[in-house]
Write an enzyme that holds these catalytic residues in place. Structure first.
Site, mmCIF file in Angstrom:
data_model
loop_
_atom_site.group_PDB
_atom_site.id
_atom_site.type_symbol
_atom_site.label_atom_id
_atom_site.label_comp_id
_atom_site.label_asym_id
_atom_site.label_seq_id
_atom_site.Cartn_x
_atom_site.Cartn_y
_atom_site.Cartn_z
ATOM 1 N N HIS A 102 5.905 -18.504 -8.478
ATOM 2 C CA HIS A 102 5.676 -17.512 -7.424
ATOM 3 C C HIS A 102 5.773 -18.088 -6.016
ATOM 4 O O HIS A 102 5.443 -19.244 -5.767
ATOM 5 C CB HIS A 102 4.298 -16.859 -7.613
ATOM 6 N N HIS B 151 20.331 -26.673 -5.346
ATOM 7 C CA HIS B 151 20.556 -26.691 -6.794
ATOM 8 C C HIS B 151 19.253 -27.121 -7.466
ATOM 9 O O HIS B 151 18.790 -28.233 -7.264
ATOM 10 C CB HIS B 151 21.673 -27.667 -7.132
#
Length: 194
Positions: A127, A136
């Site tokens: 979250h 990446h």
């Protein structure tokens, strides 16, 4: 959708698109030695007749190269988003153009993904994370809640970043690292980072 990049990462992007039934109009690469990518013929980039009528995904895992291709294609190009059907992506996230989320990856509520971000196979982004452009997150990497990752950084395979950590721009987090402190711009870290 056009795919730019016909190496290993291109195969995984194609697989993700096919999982959603998305039509692939062509696969392109600068490497003239590449003739096929899975069952698609590969053409060199200058063989694209008109790229303004179709969207692109830049299927290149290297952040620096992916950004260079983005600059070459031009900011006027239209970029799609790829979310594998077996990814778990919460409805309460925000993502920008070019984002790719691979199979078995999880992205939790409150997370924001920048442009041309890769959330690779089985990676977890919990979250309220903020992920910059051209980042990446490699296979099986885990970002706990509230992590920030700056533009162009690589979070290596199997690494874990603890809650609230800030990773600067153009950083490399080594495979398997455990990140317990903030990481400065341009820093490369590995092992237990404290």
């Amino acid at each position: 959708m056009y795919i730019f990049g016909a190496s290993g990462h291109g195969k995984v992007v194609i697989s993700a698109l096919e999982s959603r039934g998305i039509h692939i109009s062509g696969v392109f690469d600068d490497n003239e030695a590449l003739k096929t990518c899975l069952h698609y013929p590969v053409k060199v980039y200058n063989e694209i007749e008109d790229h303004h009528d179709n969207s692109f995904i830049i299927a290149i895992g290297d952040n620096v190269v992916r950004e260079k291709v983005y600059e070459r294609l031009g900011r006027g190009a239209w970029y799609g988003v790829v979310i594998h059907e077996k990814a778990v992506v919460n409805d309460y996230i925000r993502y920008e153009e070019g984002t790719v989320v691979m199979a078995s990856a999880t992205v939790q509520p409150g997370t924001q993904l920048g442009k041309h971000v890769i959330i690779n196979t089985s990676a977890v982004v919990d979250h309220d994370c903020l992920i910059g452009d051209f980042v990446h997150i490699a296979p099986r990497a885990t970002l706990c809640g509230g992590v920030q990752v700056g533009k162009g950084s690589l979070v290596g395979a199997g690494s874990t970043v603890l809650p609230g950590i800030q990773i600067g721009e153009n950083c490399t987090i080594g495979a398997g690292a455990t990140v317990l402190r903030n990481v400065n711009d341009g820093e490369t870290v590995y092992g237990v980072v404290k």
